[in-house]
Design an enzyme around this catalytic site. Structure first.
Site, PDB file in Angstrom:
ATOM      1  N   GLY A  45     -20.062   2.500   8.213  1.00  0.00           N
ATOM      2  CA  GLY A  45     -19.223   3.504   8.842  1.00  0.00           C
ATOM      3  C   GLY A  45     -17.918   2.865   9.295  1.00  0.00           C
ATOM      4  CD  GLN A  50     -14.484   0.635  13.524  1.00  0.00           C
ATOM      5  OE1 GLN A  50     -14.985   1.542  12.889  1.00  0.00           O
ATOM      6  NE2 GLN A  50     -15.076  -0.545  13.670  1.00  0.00           N
ATOM      7  CB  CYS A  92     -19.178  -2.531  16.101  1.00  0.00           C
ATOM      8  SG  CYS A  92     -17.591  -1.676  16.018  1.00  0.00           S
ATOM      9  CG  LEU A  93     -17.305  -2.968  10.084  1.00  0.00           C
ATOM     10  CD1 LEU A  93     -16.581  -2.081   9.079  1.00  0.00           C
ATOM     11  CD2 LEU A  93     -17.893  -4.191   9.391  1.00  0.00           C
ATOM     12  CG  HIS A 134     -21.343   2.811  15.783  1.00  0.00           C
ATOM     13  ND1 HIS A 134     -21.877   1.644  16.297  1.00  0.00           N
ATOM     14  CD2 HIS A 134     -20.084   2.497  15.385  1.00  0.00           C
ATOM     15  CE1 HIS A 134     -20.970   0.677  16.198  1.00  0.00           C
ATOM     16  NE2 HIS A 134     -19.872   1.166  15.652  1.00  0.00           N
ATOM     17  CD  GLU A 135     -18.513   4.532  12.433  1.00  0.00           C
ATOM     18  OE1 GLU A 135     -17.334   4.371  12.795  1.00  0.00           O
ATOM     19  OE2 GLU A 135     -19.284   3.575  12.217  1.00  0.00           O
ATOM     20  CG  HIS A 138     -15.674   3.420  16.694  1.00  0.00           C
ATOM     21  ND1 HIS A 138     -15.160   2.327  17.358  1.00  0.00           N
ATOM     22  CD2 HIS A 138     -16.633   2.938  15.878  1.00  0.00           C
ATOM     23  CE1 HIS A 138     -15.788   1.233  16.959  1.00  0.00           C
ATOM     24  NE2 HIS A 138     -16.706   1.577  16.058  1.00  0.00           N
TER      25      HIS A 138
HETATM   26 NI    NI Z   1     -18.079   0.360  15.111  1.00  0.00          NI
END
Ligand code: NI
Length: 169
Positions: A45, A50, A92-93, A134-135, A138
């Site tokens: 995701g 991000q 998380c990236l 999660h997304e 964000h």
């Molecule tokens: Ni994330």
């Protein structure tokens, strides 16, 4: 185009993203770039903040590009119902190399618009429900570490601060 991924500490990650109001070719290009960026980073995701773009837009593919029909584009998404609970490892990236057990709903239903602005409702279970939550977090300026114990969260923050000082973040 593959964008660099913004890391924890950048203010854009902790701001509420602006609604997507124009569904045009530019948005479609952004969506395609977000998929490319997500796959290149081996994520399931990615949210627009991000990549430094404060727009209420995210892409999800929990099959890691195995199944093209699994691709989801969510513009202006909101969770409209949840059910149950699951606790599993999450990452998380924007926080590379940090993973921790986080509790999320087992099922989640989301209302959103697709890349063309079409309204839709989509439900997910397990990893997909986790990805939705999660997304969408964000897009509200919330990172997964907010779902951890204060002890665990502080430990990650301290480690990041140390890496920032060392020029490793
Ligand atoms: Ni994330």
């Amino acid at each position: 185009m593959i964008y660099p991924i913004v890391k924890y500490g950048q203010p854009v990650l902790e701001e509420a993203a602006a609604a997507v109001t124009i569904f045009d070719a530019e948005l479609e290009k952004l969506v395609a770039d977000m998929f490319d960026t997500m796959y290149a980073a081996h994520g399931v995701g990615l949210a627009a903040p991000q990549i430094g773009i404060s727009k209420s837009l995210c892409v999800i593919d929990i099959t890691s590009n195995e199944d093209p029909t699994a691709r989801l584009v969510l513009a202006n998404p909101e969770v409209i119902s949840i059910e149950g609970k699951q606790t599993d490892e999450e990452g998380c990236l924007s926080l590379p190399n940090f993973r921790a057990q986080a509790t999320r709903p087992m099922k989640a239903t989301v209302r959103a618009q697709d890349a063309r602005g079409q309204e839709m409702t989509v439900s997910g279970e397990g990893l997909l429900a986790r990805a939705f939550c999660h997304e969408i977090d964000h897009l509200n300026g919330i990172l997964f570490i907010h779902h951890l114990s204060m002890l665990k969260r502080d430990s990650i923050r301290r480690k990041v601060r140390r890496m920032v000082k060392a020029g490793e973040w």
